[in-house]
Design a protein around this motif. Structure first.
Motif, short mmCIF file in Angstrom:
data_model
loop_
_atom_site.label_atom_id
_atom_site.label_comp_id
_atom_site.label_asym_id
_atom_site.label_seq_id
_atom_site.Cartn_x
_atom_site.Cartn_y
_atom_site.Cartn_z
N GLU A 1 36.46 44.88 39.90
CA GLU A 1 35.22 44.65 39.16
C GLU A 1 34.04 44.20 40.02
OE1 GLU A 1 34.89 45.59 36.19
OE2 GLU A 1 32.91 44.75 35.83
N CYS B 1 42.56 45.00 36.21
CA CYS B 1 41.14 44.66 36.24
C CYS B 1 40.39 45.52 35.21
CB CYS B 1 40.59 44.84 37.65
SG CYS B 1 39.00 44.02 37.86
N ASP B 2 39.26 45.00 34.76
CA ASP B 2 38.56 45.49 33.56
C ASP B 2 38.63 47.00 33.29
OD1 ASP B 2 37.79 42.85 33.61
OD2 ASP B 2 35.67 43.26 33.28
N CYS C 1 41.08 37.97 35.32
CA CYS C 1 40.34 36.77 34.93
C CYS C 1 41.12 35.95 33.91
CB CYS C 1 38.96 37.15 34.40
SG CYS C 1 37.84 37.64 35.73
N CYS D 1 42.43 41.48 41.71
CA CYS D 1 43.19 41.37 40.45
C CYS D 1 44.50 42.14 40.53
CB CYS D 1 42.35 41.88 39.29
SG CYS D 1 40.79 41.02 39.16
N ALA E 1 39.45 42.18 30.80
CA ALA E 1 40.80 42.56 31.24
C ALA E 1 41.84 42.04 30.26
CB ALA E 1 41.05 42.01 32.64
FE1 FES Z 1 39.26 41.76 37.69
FE2 FES Z 1 37.93 39.84 36.14
S1 FES Z 1 37.42 40.62 38.12
S2 FES Z 1 39.67 41.05 35.69
#
Ligand code: FES
Length: 567
Positions: free
Chosen positions: A87, A123-124, A196, A55, A202
């Motif tokens: 993630e 990322c998250d 995503c 990401c 995210a």
């Molecule tokens: Fe990184 Fe979904 S895996 S935002």
């Protein structure tokens, strides 16, 4: 007004300040920087690129663009690395390392000589970790997100991580698509750099960061590979230099009012349940409590306006083209605290009084024509969750909202993985699946709350069941899933003593989830219950000793800012 100190800030302690300054400057010159640049305000750039984080693939480009902006604004850019959390590359779960990253970010902002900092994440867990760290460090800070992925195509259908990953996996489990097909889909789910492609965690975090005022207006939804993303990075660099001239610190931006604005935006987006935990943790760093009771009040009066997966149809690229966070804020305007200050130096009122952009009403509905009249997320309490639980009602099946059913219990994630597809599992479509020991203390709170429909029921066409756990679920997931049960089983919550065959009652109307087991029987079961063993070394031991429950954002007890309301 605080004067920028540049490289003279936070001198290394040798007991002789002039020597420290002299030594630092001579070493800084070894980087080949001119005397002129070394005299400028220093803008740290917290960089979180990693070979384990897809990401953040554009991190180098973004860092270069931020640096351009800093230079053109009259500052000295100083990128520095921090932990990165990709993630799907972390065991047992990225959530366990969010607080570690936040500590890294906080301490490196504090320890290094910077007048302001740009945080680049996406990322998250990275954006919450960066905001938590920056809030605690207290220096002027501005967030830049890496931006969402574009969608892929498969046999004429648009696909985006990760709602479509789950949809196709569920079809595969139900025998509706073949192994060949599911592996063809695999190559088309995540086709560009970025986070995503749906309104998962995210994207939710990116949007609520903009709503909080911690990133530049209009930047949350720009796709990662869009040229506008690089322009946003450059503008972010310039804005960071302005923050050294007119300092605005995170505690002036993240307030009780701006946190409520962010919560409203999250609810209107039908955003991720994880964002509730992260927002609570970010606010907690500044001593701002976000209660689940207040969440429900806000949820009852905030409509869902945005039609994106996993709740609706579109993807983040559609949201960007439709008007993005600015258009949502315009619709919510009557409910927002308009005096909140952003890192750009303007209030929300000033932003919303500015020129309005075109809005695609297929994606962002008018306040008067919502997708649903109440917010996407609701908190529950009751005898099974005395300190609360969360349900994403926008992604759930309304016909299951008022239910009493029989519990089918899994003791932990491994037990679930072992038995969920067992043809001999005693389970019926109207049973309630319960997963224990997946909370913060027991397991680092993985995204295991999206329990798969047991194989034999999936193959019989069952698409949704009530599922209850102390785990989280991915922001890209959907279903009638009750999460974040607190206290968790490992902390001695009532979830610990639920057994298969017990009755559980859910009422979304009453916002309750109750274990229908007599109190005497519950006491009897607790008499023979003991908490899981504690790890004895390293970060795992620190984590286990210090992590708080979901209603406190799963932060560490020693990182939350203590106030009377938190005590
Ligand atoms: Fe990184 Fe979904 S895996 S935002």
């Amino acid at each position: 007004m605080r004067k920028p100190q540049g490289l003279d800030g936070g001198l290394t302690n040798y007991g002789d300040r002039d020597f420290s300054r002299y030594l630092r400057r001579s070493f800084a010159r070894s980087m080949g920087l001119s005397q002129e640049l070394l005299g400028k305000p220093v803008i740290g750039i917290a960089v979180s690129g990693s070979g384990f984080n897809n990401c953040h693939r554009t991190m180098d480009e973004l860092t270069a663009a931020v640096s351009r902006g800093v230079l053109s604004g009259g500052g000295l850019p100083a990128p520095f690395p921090t932990i990165s959390l990709g993630e799907v590359f972390l065991h047992p779960t990225s959530m366990m390392f969010r607080n570690l990253m936040s500590m890294d970010v906080e301490e490196m902002i504090r320890a290094q000589p910077m007048d302001a900092v740009v945080l680049i994440g996406g990322c998250d867990k990275t954006v919450p970790a960066q905001l938590m760290g920056a809030a605690s460090a207290g220096k002027p800070a501005i967030q830049l997100v890496t931006g969402p992925m574009m969608t892929g195509r498969y046999r004429g259908e648009r696909l985006g991580a990760c709602t479509d990953c789950r949809r196709f996996w569920a079809k595969y489990r139900a025998g509706e698509v073949s192994e060949t097909e599911v592996s063809e889909v695999e190559g088309n789910l995540a086709v560009t750099a970025g986070t995503c492609a749906v309104m998962g965690t995210a994207s939710s975090m990116a949007c609520i960061t903009e709503a909080l005022g911690m990133s530049l207006p209009g930047t949350a939804a720009i796709p990662a590979v869009h040229s506008a993303r690089m322009v946003a990075a450059e503008e972010t660099g310039k804005a960071a230099v302005r923050l050294t001239q007119q300092p605005i610190t995170p505690d002036e931006v993240i307030t009780e009012q701006s946190a409520e604005n962010a919560l409203r935006v999250l609810l209107a987006l039908g955003g991720s349940t994880n964002a509730i935990i992260h927002l609570t943790a970010i606010a907690g760093r500044l001593g701002i409590p976000l209660s689940l009771a207040r969440l429900n009040e806000i949820s009852d009066e905030t409509p869902v306006l945005v039609d994106l997966k996993p709740v609706g149809e579109g993807y983040m690229e559609d949201f960007y083209a439709a008007g993005g966070v600015g258009a949502v804020l315009q619709e919510l305007r009557p409910l927002l605290h308009l005096d909140c200050m952003g890192v750009d130096g303007h209030t929300l009122r000033e932003r919303l009084d500015g020129p309005k952009s075109w809005v695609d009403r297929k994606v962002i509905h008018r306040f008067s024509e919502p997708i649903s009249s109440s917010g996407g997320i609701v908190s529950l309490s009751g005898s099974l969750a005395p300190r609360g639980a969360i349900l994403k009602r926008a992604a759930a099946t309304p016909s299951l909202f008022e239910t009493e059913g029989r519990a089918v219990v899994f003791e932990n994630v491994d037990d679930m993985a072992k038995r969920i597809d067992d043809p001999n599992l005693e389970v019926l479509p109207n049973d309630i699946l319960v997963l224990k020991n997946a909370g913060p203390l027991a397991a680092g709170m993985p995204e295991a709350g999206y329990l798969p429909i047991p194989g034999k029921l999936a193959r019989a066409g069952i698409k949704d069941m009530i599922r209850i756990s102390d785990a989280r679920m991915s922001g890209t997931a959907y279903g009638t899933i009750i999460l974040h049960v607190a206290p968790e089983a490992a902390a001695g919550g009532p979830l610990a003593i639920v057994r298969s065959g017990d009755r559980i009652a859910l009422s979304v109307a009453e916002k309750r989830v109750d274990l229908l087991v007599p109190e005497e029987e519950q006491k009897r079961r607790f008499a023979s219950w003991s908490p899981p063993p504690q790890p004895d070394r390293g970060y795992a031991a620190l984590y286990r000793r210090s992590v708080l429950q979901a209603p406190e954002g799963c932060d560490f007890d020693f990182l939350v800012k203590q106030t009377a309301e938190f005590d």
